[in-house]
Scaffold this active site. Sequence first.
Site, PDB file in Angstrom:
ATOM      1  N   GLY A   1       6.212  14.812  10.727  1.00 38.69           N
ATOM      2  CA  GLY A   1       6.014  15.055   9.307  1.00 38.69           C
ATOM      3  C   GLY A   1       5.059  16.207   9.070  1.00 38.69           C
ATOM      4  O   GLY A   1       4.037  16.326   9.742  1.00 38.69           O
TER       5      GLY A   1
ATOM      6  N   ARG B   1       9.961  17.575   7.509  1.00 36.14           N
ATOM      7  CA  ARG B   1       9.689  17.308   8.917  1.00 36.14           C
ATOM      8  C   ARG B   1      10.040  18.565   9.707  1.00 36.14           C
ATOM      9  O   ARG B   1      10.881  19.366   9.280  1.00 36.14           O
ATOM     10  CB  ARG B   1      10.486  16.107   9.422  1.00 36.14           C
TER      11      ARG B   1
ATOM     12  N   HIS C   1       4.281   6.761  -6.335  1.00 34.71           N
ATOM     13  CA  HIS C   1       4.425   5.316  -6.148  1.00 34.71           C
ATOM     14  C   HIS C   1       4.585   4.751  -7.556  1.00 34.71           C
ATOM     15  O   HIS C   1       3.644   4.759  -8.345  1.00 34.71           O
ATOM     16  CB  HIS C   1       3.182   4.748  -5.445  1.00 34.71           C
TER      17      HIS C   1
ATOM     18  N   MET D   1       9.466   5.735   4.079  1.00 33.99           N
ATOM     19  CA  MET D   1      10.212   6.943   3.713  1.00 33.99           C
ATOM     20  C   MET D   1      10.312   7.899   4.910  1.00 33.99           C
ATOM     21  O   MET D   1      11.373   8.482   5.166  1.00 33.99           O
ATOM     22  CB  MET D   1       9.544   7.641   2.539  1.00 33.99           C
ATOM     23  N   GLU D   2       9.212   8.073   5.625  1.00 36.46           N
ATOM     24  CA  GLU D   2       9.223   8.948   6.803  1.00 36.46           C
ATOM     25  C   GLU D   2      10.173   8.407   7.874  1.00 36.46           C
ATOM     26  O   GLU D   2      10.892   9.179   8.520  1.00 36.46           O
ATOM     27  CB  GLU D   2       7.818   9.107   7.374  1.00 36.46           C
TER      28      GLU D   2
ATOM     29  N   ALA E   1       0.839  -1.200   0.000  1.00 33.25           N
ATOM     30  CA  ALA E   1       0.000   0.000   0.000  1.00 33.25           C
ATOM     31  C   ALA E   1       0.875   1.251   0.000  1.00 33.25           C
ATOM     32  O   ALA E   1       1.918   1.301   0.663  1.00 33.25           O
ATOM     33  CB  ALA E   1      -0.919   0.003   1.219  1.00 33.25           C
ATOM     34  N   THR E   2       0.441   2.255  -0.716  1.00 26.60           N
ATOM     35  CA  THR E   2       1.174   3.522  -0.778  1.00 26.60           C
ATOM     36  C   THR E   2       1.434   4.118   0.608  1.00 26.60           C
ATOM     37  O   THR E   2       2.563   4.562   0.874  1.00 26.60           O
ATOM     38  CB  THR E   2       0.441   4.516  -1.684  1.00 26.60           C
TER      39      THR E   2
END
Length: 140
Positions: A63, A114, A70, A43-44, A35-36
């Site tokens: 964030g 962030r 994607h 990534m976060e 899932a995206t």
Amino acid sequence: MKRISTGTTGRFTLVVKPEHLANRFKDSILPPVLATPVMIMAMENAALNAVRDYLEPGESVVGTMVNVQHLAATVVGQTVTAMAEVTAVDGRRIAFSVRASDEIEEIGKGTHERMVVELAKLRKRLDEKVARSATRATPR
């Protein structure tokens, strides 16, 4: 916060499990692929790992912006590796270039920001928000 240099990097890896699939928590008719939002989470986490050692006690980063594509599907059992590189620091705001790949190909790329926060101040604001919300929910 200690001084963070552009070019600082972090990574995060994730082995794709059934609970990470789009058809498990988004839409059951989707194929069994990553899932995206899970890719974005990786990534976060890579971005957090890039700056974690620069934070003072009582600080964290939250964030504030995500802009990613994607690019390719990933199936159960594959390992996703997310990378983040600091591209700019402006006071408490930190910008990152982010990428994610599985064993075969790049699956995502984009940018992420962030903000450094003092956890005690954040908790106080959240407590105040909860109190305001409870006041509004009380029938008159």
